[in-house]
Write an enzyme that holds these catalytic residues in place. Structure first.
Site, mmCIF file in Angstrom:
data_model
loop_
_atom_site.group_PDB
_atom_site.id
_atom_site.type_symbol
_atom_site.label_atom_id
_atom_site.label_comp_id
_atom_site.label_asym_id
_atom_site.label_seq_id
_atom_site.Cartn_x
_atom_site.Cartn_y
_atom_site.Cartn_z
ATOM 1 N N CYS A 647 0.799 -1.232 0.000
ATOM 2 C CA CYS A 647 0.000 0.000 0.000
ATOM 3 C C CYS A 647 0.831 1.282 0.000
ATOM 4 O O CYS A 647 0.893 1.999 -0.993
ATOM 5 C CB CYS A 647 -0.952 0.000 1.197
ATOM 6 S SG CYS A 647 -2.164 -1.335 1.135
ATOM 7 N N ILE A 648 1.462 1.587 1.122
ATOM 8 C CA ILE A 648 2.091 2.903 1.300
ATOM 9 C C ILE A 648 3.169 3.198 0.254
ATOM 10 O O ILE A 648 3.203 4.299 -0.294
ATOM 11 C CB ILE A 648 2.647 3.053 2.729
ATOM 12 C CG1 ILE A 648 1.510 2.905 3.745
ATOM 13 C CG2 ILE A 648 3.325 4.408 2.904
ATOM 14 C CD1 ILE A 648 1.965 2.930 5.180
#
Length: 810
Positions: A647-648
């Site tokens: 994600c990040i």
């Protein structure tokens, strides 16, 4: 009733005597080509439009071609025009040897988007041909401004727009030259072919007269190569009669069009847009709607003729495959081409007939509402009483927990995955995801509430399908939606009325409606009516003990209101967290990216502060604890050896890629990425610096990494900073070992690594112990006691008092 799109015989009956008289005069005179009827008609058109010269030619296509030739436009030149028109416009450009350069259209008027013209101008551009499509004038002020600024010729394609006006001027009088068609269906149409070129330029007019007649001024004296393209006397005679009535006929077209507008305004149809200062003459009355083909069929079954304009845009025509355009190059044009339909419109159309057309269109939508309500209510009932069969595509960290939660709430769930190993494990009740209780999966499989397959044909039984497949970045840092696209194509083979499709995979704004929806609608089913489509971003935080898939609030955005309501209802039935509905899939898509971009940027700020504080001899961890005491305006983020997971480190780049479409550079996201990507290297630089204090070179030093996964208490190595740290350490010729209770071994860059047991003997044998992942199960006091040096990148040793001198913090 039997109502045609256009009935020319009605018009003929009203002017029959005048028409016949004009034709007889030509026959009696035996002057058939370029005689007095043509001369007088040219003068009358000049007076009607307000120009100096009118040159009658054989047809509208020739008018365009000769106009281009008159300005010496040819091989190697480029001419800007619209892809949303009849092919004659572009064909004329090609016939003189030039290249048509298409510009997308304005979604309101369907005319060329004047704001996109300048970006297509090159040193080869010689002219712009705006088409006043359907009789609706283009923005001539802006187009002339662009042309004058760039020394370009403007040739108005007014073939559908005779009599229309722009800011008080007749269309055809504004550009350098204008072209008209007198094809029988036009507002001013002959009883055969005919065309005309208008200009105020004396030299161009003289050249055009030569070009239409074999390049000669005097018979048998040919000064240039020309054409045989002359308006004949019979057509001129007919058109002279009709010209007298044109204003009245156009007025009647406008009256009928406004009547359509009034009675259709409350339906889900886009009606023609007539902008301020413009007088639309409604050569065609065009409506735009999603159900174009269905309405066309329904009206034709009820005796009402309609027509599609234009079903295949010019850039996608086979004739222009050499230009190498593709689907998506002109999205507005492509969107409109799929949705525009012409209703019957001609001056002699009776109100009774128009009332019948309006009534049948309204009837069509009443039927659609009933059908849509029936389909919606059936799925709603299935979801509510849990007789709906649910399917999840992708049985990873997102998909399998979804399968289990749905089944626990009482739904029968079918999981689909391309990995046979995963499918076999699920069918055997064997869990491989940390956030799932092993016994839960086993019990649900034994109760036949869960089954898994690699065969997409099981979707023939499913009512609701959730897509939870990977969306990685390719080597160019661009989103790879191939897994989403393939899953959607597989779904489309089994798509049927009443199905709900929800995408959970994180992706760029627009994916649901720009990628998934067209694939599904290619089946002939309509989104929001026959099937339902929504986006609901996954919010899975592996290892989080407080928030899990069941109690985390959920965002839902559907393509239509119905889609949103059905998707939200489904989530409400198996989740405890609140359901937040948003206005569109795009809002939900970018919301997910905002979440992780926010974290990415804030982590980068802390990481940069960490680097600076270390240089200044300040403890960043103490700084953060002090800042946390402020009860407003501050949210704590913490430094680390780098960011990992799916994600990040990845999601923000979806937005960076999408921003390029709007010519915007996401500077902050990219700078944040640079800082965070630097952290593994920074960790190694710190290791080198710490070892140097002990007169120990990194070359040959034994370095132990505590933890390998990207975050604590999980077994996921994706994008883990530990892997980059290993790469940098090996580059410096360090000897690298690791321990991770969740990952017993792994292969990275062709090298196999095995987790070492943390015995006293082993810990004492390494030169430096680096805490990379702060798993809860580690006994950090023990690790510190038995290590020579500890480099803590997570601040988990903050409460250890003994042997403090051995500990170095990030």
């Amino acid at each position: 009733m039997d109502i045609k799109l256009l009935e020319l015989n009605r018009q003929y009956k009203t002017i029959k005597d005048e028409i016949n008289k004009g034709i007889k005069e030509v026959l009696d005179s035996s002057r058939f080509i370029l005689g007095p009827k043509v001369d007088n008609f040219e003068k009358e058109i000049c007076n009607f439009i307000g120009v100096k010269h009118a040159i009658g030619v054989a047809n509208g296509t020739d008018a365009l071609l000769l106009a281009l030739r008159a300005y010496d436009i040819g091989v190697g030149d480029e001419v800007i025009t619209t892809p949303f028109t009849f092919i004659a416009t572009a064909e004329a450009i090609s016939q003189v040897g030039a290249k048509p350069i298409f510009v997308d259209i304005d979604l309101d008027t369907y005319n060329i988007d004047e704001n996109k013209i300048e970006e297509k101008i090159t040193e080869r551009t010689k002219a712009i041909i705006p088409v006043h499509i359907f009789g609706n004038p283009a923005n001539m002020d802006k187009i002339m401004e662009i042309a004058n600024k760039n020394n370009l010729i403007v040739i108005e394609d007014a073939c559908q727009a005779i009599g229309s006006e722009y800011n008080g001027s007749k269309i055809g009088s504004i550009g350098h030259t204008s072209c008209f068609s007198f094809f029988p269906t036009k507002n001013l149409g002959g009883y055969g072919d005919g065309g005309m070129i208008l200009t105020n330029d004396d030299n161009i007019a003289e050249k055009l007269k030569m070009l239409r007649f074999h390049g000669q001024k005097i018979k048998y004296t040919n000064e240039i190569l020309g054409y045989n393209s002359r308006l004949d006397e019979i057509q001129a005679a007919i058109l002279r009669v009709k010209l007298k009535y044109l204003d009245d006929w156009n007025g009647k077209r406008r009256e009928l069009s406004h009547r359509y507008n009034e009675f259709l305004k409350d339906l889900p149809i886009k009606l023609p847009v007539e902008k301020s200062g413009v007088k639309h003459v409604y050569h065609l009355y065009i409506i735009e709607l999603a159900e174009k083909k269905e309405l066309k069929e329904y009206l034709e079954n009820n005796g009402i003729d309609t027509a599609e304009y234009y079903p295949i845009p010019l850039h996608l025509q086979k004739a222009y495959k050499n230009l190498n355009y593709k689907n998506g190059d002109f999205p507005n044009c492509e969107y409109v081409s799929e949705r525009t339909l012409a209703l019957p419109l001609f001056p002699e159309l009776e109100e009774e007939e128009q009332d019948y057309i309006i009534e049948k269109i309204k009837d069509f939508y009443k039927i659609k509402v009933r059908e849509k309500t029936k389909v919606t209510n059936l799925l709603k009932r299935k979801i509510t009483d849990k007789t709906a069969i649910l399917s999840v595509i992708g049985l990873g960290y997102v998909g399998l927990p979804l399968v289990v939660e749905k089944a626990k709430s009482g739904y029968k769930v079918i999981g689909i995955d391309i990995q046979q190993k995963r499918v076999d494990m699920v069918n055997d009740g064997i869990n491989y995801i940390g956030d799932i209780v092993d016994d839960d999966l086993k019990e649900l499989v034994d109760k036949n509430m869960i089954e898994a397959s690699t065969d997409y044909s099981v979707l023939s039984k499913a009512d609701c399908v959730m897509i939870c497949v990977p969306t990685p970045l390719d080597r160019h840092q661009q989103p790879d939606t191939s897994y989403i696209e393939q899953s959607t194509r597989d779904i489309s083979k089994y798509l049927r009325r009443g199905m709900l499709i929800v995408l959970e995979s994180t992706t760029y704004p627009g994916t649901t409606e720009e990628v998934i929806k067209p694939i599904l609608e290619a089946t002939g089913l309509k989104c929001g009516e026959d099937f339902f489509l929504a986006f609901s971003p996954e919010r899975v935080d592996p290892g989080n003990k407080q928030y899990n898939i069941k109690n985390t609030p959920k965002i839902v955005g559907g393509v239509t209101e119905n889609c949103t309501e059905l998707a939200a209802l489904l989530y409400e039935k198996f989740l405890q967290g609140s359901i937040h509905k948003v206005s569109s899939p795009a809002v939900a898509e970018i919301e997910k990216i905002l979440e992780n971009t926010f974290r990415n940027i804030n982590i980068s700020v802390i990481n940069e502060m960490t680097i600076l504080c270390e240089k200044m001899g300040i403890d960043i961890w103490e700084v953060i604890e002090a800042a946390k005491t402020k009860p407003y305006g501050f949210m704590p983020f913490y430094p680390g050896p780098g960011i990992g997971g799916h994600c990040i480190p990845i999601d923000p780049y979806y937005l960076t890629w999408k921003a390029r479409e709007y010519n915007y550079h996401t500077k902050l996201i990219e700078v944040a990425g640079e800082i965070n990507n630097y952290m593994p290297q920074y960790v190694v630089e710190r290791i080198m610096k710490i070892l140097n204090k002990y007169s120990k070179p990194i070359n040959g030093s034994k370095v132990l990494l505590i933890g390998a996964t990207y975050k604590k208490d999980i077994d996921d190595l994706r994008e883990s900073p530990s892997l980059k740290i290993i790469d940098y350490l090996r580059k410096e010729k360090a000897v690298v070992e690791y321990n991770d209770p969740y990952v017993s071994e792994f292969t990275h860059n062709g090298i196999k690594y095995k987790s070492k047991d943390l015995t006293e003997e082993f810990l004492k044998s390494v030169d430096i112990t680096v805490i990379v992942t702060d798993h809860s199960c580690y006994e950090y006091q023990y690790i510190v006691e038995n290590s020579k040096i500890v480099f803590d990148t997570r601040n988990v040793t903050k409460d250890i008092k003994v042997n403090r001198e051995r500990i170095y913090k990030l």
